[in-house]
Enzyme design. Sequence first.
Site, PDB file in Angstrom:
ATOM      1  N   HIS A 143       0.820  -1.213   0.000  1.00 13.05           N
ATOM      2  CA  HIS A 143       0.000   0.000   0.000  1.00 13.05           C
ATOM      3  C   HIS A 143       0.853   1.261   0.000  1.00 13.05           C
ATOM      4  O   HIS A 143       0.348   2.342   0.286  1.00 13.05           O
ATOM      5  CB  HIS A 143      -0.954   0.012   1.199  1.00 13.05           C
ATOM      6  CG  HIS A 143      -1.756  -1.248   1.321  1.00 13.05           C
ATOM      7  ND1 HIS A 143      -1.422  -2.252   2.204  1.00 13.05           N
ATOM      8  CD2 HIS A 143      -2.847  -1.677   0.637  1.00 13.05           C
ATOM      9  CE1 HIS A 143      -2.294  -3.246   2.082  1.00 13.05           C
ATOM     10  NE2 HIS A 143      -3.156  -2.932   1.150  1.00 13.05           N
TER      11      HIS A 143
HETATM   12  S1  FES Z   1       1.519  -0.410   3.387  1.00 13.82           S
HETATM   13 FE1  FES Z   1      -0.091  -1.738   3.784  1.00 13.82          FE
HETATM   14  S2  FES Z   1       0.873  -3.528   4.441  1.00 13.82           S
HETATM   15 FE2  FES Z   1       2.480  -2.193   4.049  1.00 13.82          FE
END
Ligand code: FES
Length: 153
Positions: A143
């Site tokens: 993410h």
């Molecule tokens: S940014 Fe979501 S798990 Fe690493």
Amino acid sequence: MAEDQGDPHNQDPNRRDFIHIAAGAAAVGAGVMVAWPLINQMNPSADTLALASIEFDMSKVQEGQQVVIKWQGKPVFVRYRTAKEIQEAVAAPMSALKDPQPDSERVKAGHQQYLVLLGNCTHLGCIPTFAAGDYGGWFCPCHGSTYDTSPHP
Ligand code: FES
């Protein structure tokens, strides 16, 4: 004048006290003997204790490198920071960080070149990539979290 030997109320009080103390001690001993196996079964087993710690030769990590070792099924990052990385981590402005904590509190005194940490992202647990992202620490491809070399997210 003869004592009444048959009267139970006319016994020596010291002997009666001794019987009460002995009975109490036996009751406590029996309680401990019953409780100990129940308490002892809650301790971790020997195989679990053996997996609780791991040894690693830090000399295997060269300056600027990271080694990933496995501990209890999780990745552990062992990073040997360069002088530049340490300087950047120390100089990070606390007001700009989401989780402000000085670098000196995150490393062992006298060994600030080494970082040893669980290699899971603080967001949802993915495994970040080494020396990537905006701050040169780690980048999580899941993410997009980025970490500096302290490692602050
Ligand atoms: S940014 Fe979501 S798990 Fe690493």
